[in-house]
Design an enzyme around this catalytic site. Structure first.
Site, PDB file in Angstrom:
ATOM      1  N   CYS B 129     -29.301   6.043  15.071  1.00  0.00           N
ATOM      2  CA  CYS B 129     -30.731   6.117  14.727  1.00  0.00           C
ATOM      3  C   CYS B 129     -31.186   4.751  14.239  1.00  0.00           C
ATOM      4  O   CYS B 129     -30.608   4.201  13.302  1.00  0.00           O
ATOM      5  CB  CYS B 129     -31.001   7.158  13.648  1.00  0.00           C
ATOM      6  SG  CYS B 129     -32.738   7.177  13.162  1.00  0.00           S
ATOM      7  N   GLY B 218     -39.366   7.219  25.919  1.00  0.00           N
ATOM      8  CA  GLY B 218     -40.298   7.523  27.005  1.00  0.00           C
ATOM      9  C   GLY B 218     -39.883   6.832  28.297  1.00  0.00           C
ATOM     10  O   GLY B 218     -38.900   6.081  28.339  1.00  0.00           O
ATOM     11  N   GLY B 245     -33.205   9.461  28.082  1.00  0.00           N
ATOM     12  CA  GLY B 245     -33.955   8.224  28.051  1.00  0.00           C
ATOM     13  C   GLY B 245     -35.053   8.265  29.106  1.00  0.00           C
ATOM     14  O   GLY B 245     -34.815   7.956  30.266  1.00  0.00           O
ATOM     15  N   GLY B 246     -36.236   8.715  28.702  1.00  0.00           N
ATOM     16  CA  GLY B 246     -37.395   8.661  29.585  1.00  0.00           C
ATOM     17  C   GLY B 246     -37.434   9.666  30.704  1.00  0.00           C
ATOM     18  O   GLY B 246     -38.158   9.477  31.686  1.00  0.00           O
ATOM     19  N   GLY B 267     -36.499  14.400  26.108  1.00  0.00           N
ATOM     20  CA  GLY B 267     -36.961  14.091  24.759  1.00  0.00           C
ATOM     21  C   GLY B 267     -38.453  13.929  24.660  1.00  0.00           C
ATOM     22  O   GLY B 267     -39.205  14.900  24.580  1.00  0.00           O
ATOM     23  N   THR B 268     -38.912  12.678  24.732  1.00  0.00           N
ATOM     24  CA  THR B 268     -40.320  12.357  24.499  1.00  0.00           C
ATOM     25  C   THR B 268     -41.270  13.132  25.405  1.00  0.00           C
ATOM     26  O   THR B 268     -42.388  13.454  24.993  1.00  0.00           O
ATOM     27  CB  THR B 268     -40.515  10.841  24.675  1.00  0.00           C
ATOM     28  OG1 THR B 268     -39.644  10.170  23.764  1.00  0.00           O
ATOM     29  CG2 THR B 268     -41.948  10.420  24.396  1.00  0.00           C
TER      30      THR B 268
END
Lengths: 289, 338
Positions: B129, B218, B245-246, B267-268
């Site tokens: 993190c 993103g 990742g994106g 994720g995003t």
């Protein structure tokens, strides 16, 4: 606590019009209007499916209609402040739009007839108009205090006049109403209307002042905050602010699911934008790894 | 289409997961789709004590991405065990518990506390993190500290509990870090965490984020994820990778799979579309089918074998490998699809 489960629907733009400096958009969004209460909000995807704009935009709900030839509709009011809202303002009628709602914790309505003062800053007035209707249906007296930077940023004044005992207006440039801020005229209104409860929506500074004046008058304040959010549904943890819980402990809570409506006296307005040292889980002296 | 996959000892009936920190503990997204249909839910990182996180603003939208500076806000492990994990277990959700610590000791304590927790199918160890005050404590930035954490977790974890190490792309040589954590006992790798970034408000001439720096995520970082997965899979083809990742679509998920990921986390994209994880899983099934794959497993790391085919001797070697694996028929179809 009753909470309508939000749904995600592919909506359709039914109308888009200018209202002073703002835009009002009506969206066909089946399944949302039916469960919306004053203070709920919607989160819209912007830019289209391949857009570089990834984050949802949250808007309080101005009006809903749950019947009619089109089915349920929601109406929002927004200002163009960035790429996302600029995209919204360029929509055409019948364009698709992805809507999630109803979201958040709405205004609490009193069980008994009360005297209510509704305070709106700018387009923060939008969710207060349906609230006024709901309060009047419960026999409440409703007075408005509306403020804005200038006349073109004053929203809903005519409509407010129709559904209230009185409306006091302030603008910072004096273009309409009294020159100044809502906090300049609110104490007088609280006294005149023998106010029991204040409902407010607008910028943080206004909400802090409204809470202080309501407290001084002995009225309860319910404030709908405008915090920037990435998701609107409770997963991103970006929209937090320090709020004192029933147990007296301050926590960083999400304005999307625990708000946007908070009891004004529970929000630590002066500490918004910080993590107060006495907040649950705050960094210990010397810093947090 | 056989979408079943494995991450070392972890068997999953489906290959798409939520990415840590983008799905809380599942409850919010369950309003939009059946989270038990996903491969697993990866929780927001849990620490021993409740944690308030960083001040606001915590977020800035960037071109095809965003910066976040949450700072590991969370309820602490006791609240998580009393409240969140049982809720997931009752619904039959496979849960990968992400843990974060400020010290090796905290990671060890968390692992011990989580032993035997209901519904937990794996641990993801968040050693990467970026939103911590002391960059020296981003364990994943050095092979030694990364391995130390993973070894401590491995010692405390039940032998049959899969341990995934979540790696940072902000390193000189991610293969070196990956090798170190695998040697220390990681069963698999989660790649990638966010990249450290920063945005300045030019009108205020000041950083946008209260925490000054934040983690970039993103679609903007997807090529970085693909590169990291590619490099690590090339160096250690037998180490399973959970790629993230994106990823925003099934096509994006397939890209990570072709680079070497055996499963993919979303994720995003979830912030813009709360249905994204299950949508991506459905789209991935379609993307595989139209390219003639019979299973997800056939696509894992395929781009390496493809890349090698045109380069002489190495290509011949890989072709032999494929023949031995008995996967035939598909390559020609795939050529047509390209």
């Amino acid at each position: 606590m009753s909470r309508a489960a939000p749904v995600q629907v592919r909506g359709e733009v039914l109308s888009l019009r200018r209202v002073g400096a703002y835009h009002a958009m009506t969206i066909l969004a089946p399944g949302i209007a039916e469960h919306t209460r004053p203070g709920h909000f919607v989160a819209l995807a912007v830019g289209g499916p391949d857009s570089g704009l990834l984050l949802r935009r949250a808007f309080s709900i101005y009006k809903t209609s749950d019947r009619g030839v089109y089915g349920g509709t929601v109406e929002i009011v927004f200002a163009v402040v960035g790429q996302g809202t600029a995209w919204l303002a360029r929509r055409d009628v019948h364009d698709p739009i992805d809507v999630v709602g109803p979201l958040g914790h709405p205004f609490s309505l009193p069980k008994h007839p009360v005297n209510a003062v509704l305070v709106g800053g700018g387009y923060g007035t939008a969710p207060l108009l349906s609230l006024a209707e709901a309060l009047r249906a419960r026999g409440a007296r409703v007075d408005f205090v509306l403020g804005a930077a200038s006349e073109d940023r004053l929203f809903g004044a005519l409509e407010a006049k129709r559904i209230s005992a009185s409306v006091a207006i302030t603008t910072e440039d004096g273009s309409v109403g009294e020159r100044g801020l809502v906090s300049d005229v609110l104490p007088g209104m609280l006294a005149r209307s023998d106010c029991d409860v204040v409902y407010a929506c607008g910028p943080m500074g206004m909400l802090a002042a409204v809470t202080e004046q309501a407290n001084a008058h002995g009225a309860l304040a319910q404030c709908a905050v405008e915090e920037s959010m990435a998701c609107g549904v409770g997963v991103c943890m970006t929209c937090v602010l320090p709020v004192i819980g029933e147990d007296g402990i301050t926590r960083m809570v999400r304005s999307c699911v625990d708000g946007p409506v908070f009891r004004g006296d529970r929000v630590r307005w002066a500490d918004v934008g910080t993590v107060p040292p006495d907040c649950l889980g705050a960094p210990a002296a010397g810093g947090q790894p | 289409m056989d979408l079943a996959t494995t991450l070392g000892p972890l068997r999953l009936p489906a290959p798409v997961l939520t990415a840590s920190g983008c799905a809380a503990a599942g409850r919010e997204l369950a309003q939009f789709f059946d989270i038990a249909e996903l491969g697993a839910v990866v929780t927001k990182s849990i620490m021993m004590a409740p944690r308030a996180g960083r001040a606001t603003p915590r977020m800035a939208e960037t071109p095809s991405g965003m910066l976040n500076s949450i700072g590991l806000q969370g309820p602490g492990v006791e609240e998580f065990l009393g409240h969140d994990l049982p809720w997931l277990a009752e619904r039959g959700v496979r849960t990968v518990v992400s843990i974060a610590g400020g010290s090796v000791e905290e990671f060890a304590l968390l692992t011990r506390r989580l032993r035997g927790a209901p519904g937990m199918v794996a641990l993801e160890v968040n050693i990467s993190c970026p939103n911590v005050a002391d960059r020296g404590l981003v364990f994943a930035c050095r092979a030694g500290s990364a391995a130390e954490v993973i070894a401590a977790v491995r010692r405390e974890a039940p032998r049959d509990l899969p341990v995934l190490a979540k790696l940072s792309p902000d390193v000189t040589d991610i293969v070196e870090i990956a090798q170190a954590v695998v040697e220390a006992g990681a069963n698999g790798l989660s790649m990638i965490n966010t990249l450290l970034g920063m945005v300045i408000d030019v009108d205020r001439a000041a950083p946008v984020l209260a925490g000054v720096t934040g983690g970039l995520s993103g679609p903007a970082i997807r090529p970085v994820a693909v590169r990291c997965i590619w490099q690590v899979h090339a160096a250690m083809p037998h180490v399973p990778i959970l790629g993230m990742g994106g990823v925003r679509s099934g096509r994006d998920a397939l890209e990570l799979v072709l680079a070497g990921a055996s499963a993919v986390a979303v994720g995003t994209a979830t912030f813009g579309d709360p249905s994204a994880p299950l949508r991506v899983q459905d789209e991935l099934r379609h993307e595989l089918a139209v390219r003639g794959f019979a299973s997800l497993a056939d696509a894992v790391g395929l781009a390496h074998r493809r890349g090698a085919r045109v380069s002489g001797a190495v290509g011949a070697h890989v072709a032999v490998e494929r023949d031995e694996s008995g996967r035939d028929g598909a390559p020609d179809t795939r050529d047509e699809a390209r």
